[in-house]
Motif scaffolding. Structure first.
Motif, short mmCIF file in Angstrom:
data_model
loop_
_atom_site.label_atom_id
_atom_site.label_comp_id
_atom_site.label_asym_id
_atom_site.label_seq_id
_atom_site.Cartn_x
_atom_site.Cartn_y
_atom_site.Cartn_z
N LEU A 245 21.30 -4.78 2.58
CA LEU A 245 19.93 -5.03 2.14
C LEU A 245 19.03 -5.21 3.37
O LEU A 245 19.52 -5.62 4.43
CB LEU A 245 19.87 -6.28 1.27
N PRO A 246 17.74 -4.93 3.24
CA PRO A 246 16.83 -5.09 4.38
C PRO A 246 16.88 -6.50 4.99
O PRO A 246 16.86 -6.66 6.21
CB PRO A 246 15.45 -4.80 3.78
N GLU A 247 16.96 -7.53 4.11
CA GLU A 247 17.01 -8.89 4.62
C GLU A 247 18.32 -9.19 5.36
O GLU A 247 18.35 -10.04 6.25
CB GLU A 247 16.78 -9.92 3.51
N GLN A 248 19.39 -8.47 5.00
CA GLN A 248 20.65 -8.63 5.72
C GLN A 248 20.54 -8.06 7.13
O GLN A 248 21.07 -8.63 8.08
CB GLN A 248 21.78 -7.95 4.96
N ARG A 249 19.84 -6.94 7.25
CA ARG A 249 19.65 -6.35 8.57
C ARG A 249 18.78 -7.26 9.45
O ARG A 249 19.03 -7.42 10.65
CB ARG A 249 19.03 -4.96 8.45
N LEU A 250 17.76 -7.87 8.85
CA LEU A 250 16.90 -8.79 9.60
C LEU A 250 17.67 -10.05 9.99
O LEU A 250 17.51 -10.56 11.11
CB LEU A 250 15.68 -9.16 8.75
N ALA A 251 18.51 -10.53 9.10
CA ALA A 251 19.33 -11.71 9.40
C ALA A 251 20.30 -11.40 10.54
O ALA A 251 20.54 -12.25 11.41
CB ALA A 251 20.10 -12.14 8.15
N TYR A 252 20.84 -10.19 10.53
CA TYR A 252 21.75 -9.77 11.60
C TYR A 252 21.01 -9.79 12.94
O TYR A 252 21.55 -10.27 13.95
CB TYR A 252 22.28 -8.37 11.32
N ALA A 253 19.79 -9.28 12.96
CA ALA A 253 18.99 -9.26 14.20
C ALA A 253 18.71 -10.69 14.67
O ALA A 253 18.76 -10.97 15.88
CB ALA A 253 17.69 -8.51 13.97
N PHE A 254 18.44 -11.58 13.73
CA PHE A 254 18.17 -12.98 14.06
C PHE A 254 19.39 -13.62 14.70
O PHE A 254 19.29 -14.30 15.74
CB PHE A 254 17.77 -13.74 12.80
N PHE B 107 30.07 0.79 18.24
CA PHE B 107 29.46 1.82 19.09
C PHE B 107 30.38 3.04 19.15
O PHE B 107 29.91 4.19 19.04
CB PHE B 107 29.21 1.27 20.50
N MET B 108 31.66 2.82 19.32
CA MET B 108 32.61 3.92 19.39
C MET B 108 32.69 4.68 18.08
O MET B 108 32.87 5.89 18.05
CB MET B 108 34.00 3.40 19.80
N ARG B 109 32.55 3.96 16.97
CA ARG B 109 32.63 4.58 15.65
C ARG B 109 31.27 5.07 15.15
O ARG B 109 31.17 5.65 14.06
CB ARG B 109 33.22 3.58 14.64
N LYS B 110 30.22 4.78 15.94
CA LYS B 110 28.85 5.17 15.59
C LYS B 110 28.44 4.63 14.21
O LYS B 110 27.86 5.33 13.39
CB LYS B 110 28.70 6.70 15.63
N GLU B 111 28.74 3.36 14.01
CA GLU B 111 28.38 2.69 12.76
C GLU B 111 27.23 1.73 13.04
O GLU B 111 27.43 0.68 13.65
CB GLU B 111 29.59 1.93 12.21
N PHE B 112 26.04 2.10 12.58
CA PHE B 112 24.84 1.31 12.88
C PHE B 112 24.06 0.94 11.62
O PHE B 112 22.84 0.73 11.68
CB PHE B 112 23.94 2.08 13.84
N GLN B 113 24.77 0.84 10.48
CA GLN B 113 24.06 0.57 9.22
C GLN B 113 23.39 -0.81 9.19
O GLN B 113 22.42 -1.02 8.46
CB GLN B 113 25.04 0.65 8.03
N ILE B 114 23.92 -1.74 9.99
CA ILE B 114 23.41 -3.11 9.97
C ILE B 114 22.20 -3.29 10.89
O ILE B 114 21.53 -4.32 10.85
CB ILE B 114 24.53 -4.10 10.36
N ILE B 115 21.89 -2.29 11.72
CA ILE B 115 20.77 -2.39 12.64
C ILE B 115 19.45 -2.34 11.86
O ILE B 115 19.27 -1.47 10.99
CB ILE B 115 20.80 -1.25 13.67
N PRO B 116 18.50 -3.25 12.12
CA PRO B 116 17.21 -3.25 11.41
C PRO B 116 16.47 -1.93 11.55
O PRO B 116 16.58 -1.24 12.56
CB PRO B 116 16.44 -4.38 12.10
N LYS B 117 15.74 -1.59 10.49
CA LYS B 117 14.98 -0.35 10.46
C LYS B 117 13.50 -0.65 10.24
O LYS B 117 13.13 -1.74 9.80
CB LYS B 117 15.48 0.55 9.32
#
Length: 231
Positions: free
Chosen positions: A120-129, A83-93
């Motif tokens: 990858l999109p599936e990595q972002r979804l896995a992260y959310a899971f 959050f402090m570094r504003k890194e949100f690449q792993i958040i699902p889109k």
């Protein structure tokens, strides 16, 4: 003579720290949680050397609490750091489900995959899971601990649902782990493995499979070069 392949930093030290501490914590939480049910004393016919402590409810409870505290610390550290570094690449889109389907279809049919970002999109979804499952296990775990505080007594309904959802969260995490490890049965995914140990992956792999991220890295590199020239 083979030329040394160029590497690109994919997982910095902070990411690797969070990944492995989380993995170890969850592993210990699962085996100690099962010990509290208790499963080992009832169904384990052979007791491996060094695991006798798993038969003790008190021992498994305290170890469970210790690793629960470690897991909560690393979760808050992970959230605060990015959050402090504003890194949100792993958040699902939006569109990740469809994009995941297209990538899986391309792999099955052995066709060229659509261009992807750092994750990858599936990595972002896995992260959310995992985020949902770990969040659920933490919240319900806190409810289970509250009942042990003197003078605090949640209702029977809260305790019942807290326990059931805690067990459900554990099952979801186990399913997530199986799917996470199963993803590496796909040859293309194995090239990501070094990143979780050394932090680096092959440049050719990034250029081929994460072309959108590679273009971003090239732009950043050009900006840095231009800054140096100005200075």
């Amino acid at each position: 003579m083979k030329t040394k392949k160029e590497k690109i930093l994919r997982q910095p030290l902070s990411n690797r720290f969070v990944h492995w501490v989380t993995a170890i914590s969850i592993f210990m939480l699962i085996i100690t949680g099962m010990g509290q049910m208790p499963l080992y004393g009832r169904y384990l016919l052979v007791q491996p050397f060094g695991t006798q402590w798993l038969l003790s409810y008190e021992a498994t409870l305290w170890v469970h609490y210790i690793f629960a505290a470690i897991l909560m610390f690393v979760v808050f550290y992970h959230l605060f750091y990015h959050f402090m570094r504003k890194e949100f690449q792993i958040i699902p889109k939006k569109g990740d489900v469809k994009a995941s389907y297209e990538i899986i279809k391309a792999m099955v049919l052995r066709k060229h995959e659509p261009p992807s970002e750092k994750y990858l999109p599936e990595q972002r979804l896995a992260y959310a899971f995992f985020a949902f499952s770990i969040g659920l296990v933490i919240v319900t775990g806190i409810i289970k601990v509250i009942k042990n505080i003197s003078g605090v007594q949640p209702s029977n309904g809260v305790l019942l649902w807290g326990a059931q959802l805690h067990n459900l969260a554990m099952v979801l995490i186990i399913i997530g782990i199986v799917m996470h490890l199963g993803a590496f049965l796909v040859k293309a995914n194995r090239k990501m493995l070094p990143g979780m140990f050394t932090g680096y992956v092959d440049k050719d792999y990034v250029k081929e499979r994460h072309s959108l991220w590679y273009k971003e890295l090239e732009k950043e590199s050009k900006k840095d070069k231009n800054k140096r020239k100005v200075l």
